[in-house]
Design a protein around this motif. Structure first.
Motif, PDB file in Angstrom:
ATOM      1  N   UNK A 139      12.318  12.594 -22.780  1.00 34.20           N
ATOM      2  CA  UNK A 139      12.216  13.990 -22.351  1.00 34.20           C
ATOM      3  C   UNK A 139      11.306  14.158 -21.136  1.00 34.20           C
ATOM      4  N   UNK A 140      10.505  13.127 -20.851  1.00 40.39           N
ATOM      5  CA  UNK A 140       9.580  13.190 -19.717  1.00 40.39           C
ATOM      6  C   UNK A 140       9.769  11.945 -18.844  1.00 40.39           C
ATOM      7  N   UNK A 141      10.841  11.895 -18.079  1.00 40.57           N
ATOM      8  CA  UNK A 141      11.111  10.699 -17.259  1.00 40.57           C
ATOM      9  C   UNK A 141      10.053  10.496 -16.181  1.00 40.57           C
ATOM     10  N   UNK A 142      10.052   9.290 -15.642  1.00 39.41           N
ATOM     11  CA  UNK A 142       9.087   8.957 -14.597  1.00 39.41           C
ATOM     12  C   UNK A 142       8.026   7.973 -15.044  1.00 39.41           C
ATOM     13  N   UNK A 201      -2.367  -0.674  -9.949  1.00 38.91           N
ATOM     14  CA  UNK A 201      -1.190  -1.482 -10.326  1.00 38.91           C
ATOM     15  C   UNK A 201      -0.040  -0.579 -10.787  1.00 38.91           C
ATOM     16  N   UNK A 202      -0.342   0.419 -11.620  1.00 39.61           N
ATOM     17  CA  UNK A 202       0.705   1.314 -12.129  1.00 39.61           C
ATOM     18  C   UNK A 202       1.341   2.116 -11.003  1.00 39.61           C
ATOM     19  N   UNK A 203       0.544   2.581 -10.069  1.00 41.17           N
ATOM     20  CA  UNK A 203       1.053   3.455  -9.001  1.00 41.17           C
ATOM     21  C   UNK A 203       2.098   2.759  -8.125  1.00 41.17           C
ATOM     22  N   UNK A 204       2.089   1.442  -8.093  1.00 38.51           N
ATOM     23  CA  UNK A 204       3.024   0.694  -7.250  1.00 38.51           C
ATOM     24  C   UNK A 204       4.341   0.361  -7.953  1.00 38.51           C
ATOM     25  N   UNK A 205       4.447   0.745  -9.218  1.00 37.68           N
ATOM     26  CA  UNK A 205       5.657   0.432  -9.990  1.00 37.68           C
ATOM     27  C   UNK A 205       6.683   1.542  -9.846  1.00 37.68           C
ATOM     28  N   UNK A 206       7.942   1.152  -9.874  1.00 33.79           N
ATOM     29  CA  UNK A 206       9.013   2.153  -9.904  1.00 33.79           C
ATOM     30  C   UNK A 206       9.167   2.657 -11.336  1.00 33.79           C
ATOM     31  N   UNK A 207       9.731   3.840 -11.545  1.00 36.64           N
ATOM     32  CA  UNK A 207       9.881   4.369 -12.902  1.00 36.64           C
ATOM     33  C   UNK A 207      10.795   3.505 -13.771  1.00 36.64           C
ATOM     34  N   UNK A 222       9.543  -5.707 -18.917  1.00 34.01           N
ATOM     35  CA  UNK A 222       8.267  -6.406 -19.069  1.00 34.01           C
ATOM     36  C   UNK A 222       7.506  -6.539 -17.752  1.00 34.01           C
ATOM     37  N   UNK A 223       8.139  -6.247 -16.645  1.00 30.81           N
ATOM     38  CA  UNK A 223       7.394  -6.202 -15.381  1.00 30.81           C
ATOM     39  C   UNK A 223       6.563  -4.918 -15.280  1.00 30.81           C
ATOM     40  N   UNK A 224       6.761  -4.015 -16.238  1.00 28.79           N
ATOM     41  CA  UNK A 224       5.998  -2.760 -16.291  1.00 28.79           C
ATOM     42  C   UNK A 224       4.887  -2.814 -17.339  1.00 28.79           C
ATOM     43  N   UNK A 225       4.697  -3.967 -17.944  1.00 29.73           N
ATOM     44  CA  UNK A 225       3.745  -4.087 -19.054  1.00 29.73           C
ATOM     45  C   UNK A 225       2.441  -4.738 -18.590  1.00 29.73           C
ATOM     46  N   UNK A 226       1.326  -4.144 -19.029  1.00 24.18           N
ATOM     47  CA  UNK A 226      -0.014  -4.711 -18.798  1.00 24.18           C
ATOM     48  C   UNK A 226      -0.760  -4.752 -20.126  1.00 24.18           C
ATOM     49  N   UNK A 227      -1.757  -5.608 -20.200  1.00 26.33           N
ATOM     50  CA  UNK A 227      -2.576  -5.726 -21.409  1.00 26.33           C
ATOM     51  C   UNK A 227      -3.995  -5.280 -21.077  1.00 26.33           C
ATOM     52  N   UNK A 228      -4.516  -4.361 -21.887  1.00 22.08           N
ATOM     53  CA  UNK A 228      -5.895  -3.914 -21.732  1.00 22.08           C
ATOM     54  C   UNK A 228      -6.664  -4.277 -22.993  1.00 22.08           C
ATOM     55  N   UNK A 229      -7.742  -5.052 -22.795  1.00 25.33           N
ATOM     56  CA  UNK A 229      -8.610  -5.438 -23.903  1.00 25.33           C
ATOM     57  C   UNK A 229      -9.726  -4.413 -23.999  1.00 25.33           C
TER      58      UNK A 229
END
Length: 389
Positions: A82-85, A196-202, A121-128
């Motif tokens: 419901x909230x694309x992008x 990093x997130x800002x450079x990814x496509x939706x 998976x190119x949109x996935x990051x891990x935060x510890x």
């Protein structure tokens, strides 16, 4: 101004809401130390000031103690659609855990089912999280070792789930999400994450699908049960088709439903007849001679006398045995019993059983086919074989 849209996913109690507040630089998500998830629904919000173009989606903890995973996962998927992008998916893990817990593995496997495309998976990051500022240097220095160890396990898990071996690494960040203290090292890590997130496509939300939070994979098993019966030389083969559901849980356990019959067919197969026994039937019948077949006269057995045929024209000779011609120097009728042209000088009818040869022939005429030269046999023996099947 940087624009980024990301979602935080992880098990209950790892600090997702704290991390969301830290990124947005305002406290919009409820935080609690209760083992039960404080976040009950999927919700998102923008930051303030310089972070106003940053949108963070906070989700209820998966593997929740209250057992509401399915409901929470459904909410999350519906919210994303419901909230694309959406650009980045952040998997949140507690740095204080000594190993990659089963819950975390299950969450990653659920993500593989929700986002089936390998490009996800190119949109996935891990935060510890809980990488506390006060940790001694020797513990902080282990973060690279810990990151490499865990990252390898995660990579293997993801590759086995979607079969994509092109995934080599995940961006990794270490934070202390104490909102009031604002650890400088954590601020640097958060800025790297946003960049990093800002450079990814939706993410393509059309490929996102609903998934079960307990069942990883479902399939059907089939079984064919066959029975045979034979009536005479017909074999009847009955085939019953059964199926059951097979469900594989994320923890590896397998669940089966009861077998249910879905179809039944009967096949008729004609077999070679089987011999039960063999009998022989016998009988005897009297023999009747064929038409025109004559045996010897009564009281006489054997072939006619030898040489009972007339002499050649113009020739007179001694009569054969049993034929009497006229006495020497006399002419007269032939002796009794000689008829027709006498054989070799014999006048009168042939002896008993002697028939004249047919015109133009000399000698005894053989009997017709089927005539016994010495008379008919007394009986004829017959037999036949009867086979019972």
């Amino acid at each position: 101004m940087v624009s980024a849209k990301l979602i935080l996913i992880g098990e209950t109690g790892v600090g997702k809401s704290n991390l969301g507040n830290f990124i947005l630089e305002k406290q919009v998500f409820k935080v609690s130390d209760d083992p039960n998830s404080e976040t009950k629904i999927t919700q998102g919000d923008h930051g303030d000031g310089e972070r106003s173009d940053i949108f963070v989606i906070d989700t209820p903890g998966l593997q929740d103690a209250q057992g509401t995973d399915k409901e929470h996962l459904t909410q999350m998927i519906d919210y994303i659609k419901a909230n694309p992008g959406l650009q980045g998916i952040v998997v949140v893990i507690n740095y204080q855990q000594p190993r990659l817990a089963l819950h975390i593995k299950t969450i990653l496997q659920i993500l593989c089912n929700v986002f089936p495309s390998s490009s996800f998976w190119s949109h996935v990051a891990i935060v510890w999280t809980k990488f506390f500022y006060y940790l001694p240097p020797n513990m902080k220095n282990k973060r690279e070792t810990t990151s490499s160890k865990y990252a390898q396990e995660i990579l293997e898990l993801v590759r086995s789930a979607n079969g994509d071996s092109s995934i080599q690494s995940f961006p990794t960040f270490f934070v202390d999400t104490d909102f009031n203290r604002k650890d400088p090292d954590t601020c640097v890590e958060i800025n790297k994450l946003i960049d990093w997130v800002s450079k990814l496509s939706p993410v393509d939300v059309t490929k996102i699908r609903h998934a079960d939070t307990e069942i990883k994979e479902t399939s059907k098993e089939t079984d064919i049960r066959e029975t045979k019966r034979t009536v005479k030389n017909i074999e009847y083969i009955k085939k019953e088709y059964y199926e059951r559901d097979k469900k594989i849980r994320y923890d590896g356990n397998v669940l089966y439903s009861d077998w249910r019959k879905v179809k039944e067919i009967t096949i008729e197969n004609k077999l070679p007849r089987k011999l039960i026994n063999t009998t022989i039937e016998e009988k005897e019948e009297s023999w009747t001679p064929p038409h025109g077949c004559h045996g010897p006269p009564p009281g006489h057995h054997g072939p006619p006398p030898h040489g009972c045929h007339g002499p050649p024209p113009g020739h007179h000779g001694p009569p054969p045995h049993g034929c009497h011609g006229p006495p020497p120097g006399h002419h007269g009728p032939p002796p009794h019993g000689c008829h027709g042209p006498p054989p070799h000088g014999c006048h009168g009818p042939p002896p008993h059983g002697c028939r004249p040869p047919p015109p133009g022939h000399h000698g005894w005429r053989p009997p017709p086919p089927g005539c016994h030269p010495h008379g008919p046999p007394p009986k004829i023996h017959y037999e036949r074989t009867i086979k019972n099947f």
